[in-house]
Design an enzyme around this catalytic site. Structure first.
Site, mmCIF file in Angstrom:
data_model
loop_
_atom_site.group_PDB
_atom_site.id
_atom_site.type_symbol
_atom_site.label_atom_id
_atom_site.label_comp_id
_atom_site.label_asym_id
_atom_site.label_seq_id
_atom_site.Cartn_x
_atom_site.Cartn_y
_atom_site.Cartn_z
ATOM 1 N N GLU A 1 13.969 60.292 42.554
ATOM 2 C CA GLU A 1 14.170 61.460 43.418
ATOM 3 C C GLU A 1 15.628 61.911 43.353
ATOM 4 O O GLU A 1 16.538 61.101 43.102
ATOM 5 C CB GLU A 1 13.803 61.077 44.866
ATOM 6 N N TYR B 1 5.616 51.712 52.952
ATOM 7 C CA TYR B 1 6.870 50.956 52.837
ATOM 8 C C TYR B 1 6.757 49.705 53.715
ATOM 9 O O TYR B 1 6.194 49.760 54.810
ATOM 10 C CB TYR B 1 8.058 51.816 53.295
ATOM 11 N N ASN C 1 4.158 66.753 48.761
ATOM 12 C CA ASN C 1 4.516 65.364 49.053
ATOM 13 C C ASN C 1 4.592 65.186 50.567
ATOM 14 O O ASN C 1 5.192 66.016 51.262
ATOM 15 C CB ASN C 1 5.886 65.024 48.449
ATOM 16 N N GLU C 2 3.999 64.142 51.059
ATOM 17 C CA GLU C 2 4.037 63.847 52.501
ATOM 18 C C GLU C 2 3.874 65.138 53.308
ATOM 19 O O GLU C 2 4.708 65.494 54.155
ATOM 20 C CB GLU C 2 5.323 63.088 52.878
ATOM 21 N N GLN D 1 12.848 53.113 44.539
ATOM 22 C CA GLN D 1 12.868 54.069 43.449
ATOM 23 C C GLN D 1 13.540 53.424 42.242
ATOM 24 O O GLN D 1 14.108 52.350 42.366
ATOM 25 C CB GLN D 1 13.601 55.319 43.877
ATOM 26 N N GLU E 1 4.313 55.911 46.439
ATOM 27 C CA GLU E 1 5.585 55.401 46.985
ATOM 28 C C GLU E 1 5.299 54.082 47.685
ATOM 29 O O GLU E 1 4.426 54.034 48.566
ATOM 30 C CB GLU E 1 6.206 56.385 47.985
HETATM 31 O O1 AHR Z 1 11.576 57.406 48.979
HETATM 32 C C1 AHR Z 1 12.308 58.002 50.012
HETATM 33 C C2 AHR Z 1 11.476 58.971 50.841
HETATM 34 O O2 AHR Z 1 10.453 58.292 51.486
HETATM 35 C C3 AHR Z 1 10.737 60.039 50.076
HETATM 36 O O3 AHR Z 1 11.549 61.135 49.791
HETATM 37 C C4 AHR Z 1 9.638 60.430 51.002
HETATM 38 O O4 AHR Z 1 8.507 60.910 50.340
HETATM 39 C C5 AHR Z 1 9.374 59.156 51.791
HETATM 40 O O5 AHR Z 1 9.331 59.379 53.142
#
Ligand code: AHR
Length: 515
Positions: free
Chosen positions: A47, A261, A194-195, A365, A316
């Site tokens: 990103e 996450y 995205n999201e 990432q 992600e």
């Molecule tokens: O990876 C960091 C961020 O996490 C990304 O930009 C977003 O899609 C997610 O919330």
């Protein structure tokens, strides 16, 4: 720490025999392998955030840091060795504010913008479509473009697809030619937003479902290029989002994404390098939540799509710790220890089990951001993280046949949580040359595990291996000590009469190759 149990085939029984402590048994069902582990499970994400692109992948042609056409040579070579199958770009949250036309043409004329999501950094757009797609070509990586739905337009996204992939006479193909690229690139994966439930527009799933239908209609297949269109999917435990998308979009999408996450408390995520034994086991407990999460999202998808035509893409995932002391706020730079290595190995072991539906996963990432493969500095320093080493040791599983296994081992309850974590995690596959690969993680901070492995339906005579371990679980690589955590040859496995016995030291990840 705490009372331990014996875990067998998903059932727990209190263990009374001390002799069984720190032992595990595994049966690898070599004769039952059917499912291929798509190489895209080992996908990456880049990103425009912090120093992922600028300073990480890209330094520009005029940099004093050695580079090949602007790409950092050391980083490029490390990624080539990693075998990156797919790379998602340009975000993340950044994608829904990115206007691709700002990133084409002569660099001096490209407009600047403020990266409002990530620290207010000024983005000069010197890394754009050409720089990204050329990098993918050089790496032999499939590009995964994340399109702007949140603040863009249908026309803008449709034209981007045309610019990248149209082969004949067309306004966008001609513009691409004017900018120095004659042939179209091959672009398979296209993310439509995205999201979209958050930074991508704060939408409700019903509204996004309609927008997806509209945007994706105009993203065309040009020439031989075939788009694989991915709808923006759920966050973590939001099963309703998956339900609505499956019901209202269905087979208009080729894939549906999911983000997860390993964060227990978003207000206090914890230090990347300073943590207790309990923090460590808790982090592994949280990362293993992905198993149940995948099961539940997949169960919803199965109801609407029993033939599994729509893929799930975990585009992600990974660890996210507090801001590294001294680093720029909003740049998400973090160190990476043996704890992160275990989050990677345990997660990959789980992903392999679901690859009849889960077709891609992109760790967040690739460089300098969150659970990265590589860390760089402005002085030209580069380190490979423990997570890089896991991805390199595991890349033998890419496109190999998944071998189901039964595992019996000790497990331990995790303090201040409902989790228990098994002391051993494992996965196995058979590659195209017929070699069997077994990856073993002993998460125990204190004790070695004696693991007995039976290979059902195979006769192997040779074993070799590699081990990733460290003196302390918080050990990590720095620019001063880049090889503090690095794989070494492993001699702790023996084969006798078809049974493999392996002593895996405390806090170690072992990769075995058998033939
Ligand atoms: O990876 C960091 C961020 O996490 C990304 O930009 C977003 O899609 C997610 O919330």
């Amino acid at each position: 720490m705490n009372k331990r149990f014996l875990l067998s085939a998903g059932l727990m029984a209190t263990l009374s025999l001390a002799a069984q402590n720190n032992t595990a048994t595994i049966t690898v069902k070599v004769d039952e392998g059917k499912q291929i582990i798509p190489k895209e499970i080992y996908g990456q994400f880049a990103e425009h955030l912090g120093t992922c692109i600028y300073g990480g992948l890209w330094v520009g042609e005029n940099s004093s840091i050695p580079n090949t056409n602007g790409y950092r040579t050391d980083v490029f070579n490390a990624l080539k060795a990693l075998k990156v199958p797919v790379l998602r770009w340009p975000g993340g949250c950044f994608a829904d504010e990115y206007h691709w036309m700002d990133g084409i043409g002569p660099k001096a004329q490209r407009p600047k913008m403020v990266n409002t999501n990530w620290g207010g950094t000024v983005e000069d757009n010197s890394f754009g479509t050409h720089e990204f797609l050329n990098l993918c070509e050089m790496l032999g990586t499939e590009p995964y473009i994340s399109g702007n739905v949140g603040s863009g337009s249908v026309e803008e996204l449709a034209k981007w697809v045309e610019y990248m992939t149209a082969d004949g006479e067309s306004p966008m193909a001609n513009l691409r030619r004017e900018n120095g690229r004659d042939k179209p690139w091959k672009v398979k994966y296209l993310g439509v937003g995205n999201e979209s439930w958050g930074c991508g527009g704060n939408m409700r799933p019903e509204y996004y479902a309609d927008l997806y239908r509209r945007y994706s209609t105009y993203c065309r297949n040009f020439g031989n290029n075939r788009l694989f269109k991915v709808a923006s999917g759920a966050s973590d435990y939001d099963y309703n989002w998956t339900e609505v998308l499956m019901q209202q979009v269905g087979n208009r999408m080729n894939g549906l994404s999911l983000h997860f996450y390993s964060v227990i408390n978003w207000n206090s995520k914890g230090s990347a390098t300073e943590f207790s034994a309990d923090d460590y086991y808790r982090a592994l407990g949280k990362c293993r939540d992905i198993d149940e999460l995948l099961k539940r999202h997949i169960a919803i998808m199965d109801r609407y799509d029993p033939r599994k035509r729509i893929a799930l893409l975990l585009d992600e995932w990974g660890t996210w710790w507090d801001q590294e002391p001294g680093s720029t706020p909003g740049h998400l730079y973090q160190q990476n220890t043996m704890r992160d290595a275990f989050v990677a190995s345990l997660s990959l072991d789980i992903f392999h089990k679901y690859t009849d539906r889960l077709k891609m996963a992109n760790i967040a990432q690739i460089v300098n951001v969150l659970q990265s493969m590589i860390l760089t500095n402005a002085q030209g320093g580069m380190v490979l993280t423990p997570t890089y080493h896991v991805f390199r040791m595991y890349n033998v599983h890419q496109d190999a046949t998944y071998l189901p296994l039964d595992l019996t081992c000790m497990q331990t309850p995790v303090a201040a949580s409902d989790w228990t974590v098994p002391m051993v995690s494992a996965t196995a596959s058979k590659d195209k040359a017929g070699k069997i690969h077994i990856s073993l993680s002993n998460i125990d901070l204190d004790a070695a595990q004696e693991i007995t492995i039976r290979l059902q339906g195979a006769n192997v005579t040779k074993v070799s291996g590699e081990i990733l371990t460290a003196g302390n679980i918080a050990d990590h690589n720095t620019f001063e000590q880049p090889n503090a955590v690095a794989p070494k040859a492993f001699n702790g496995a023996k084969i006798s009469k078809g049974t493999l016995t392996v002593t895996v030291p405390a806090k170690s990840i072992v990769a075995l190759e058998l033939n």
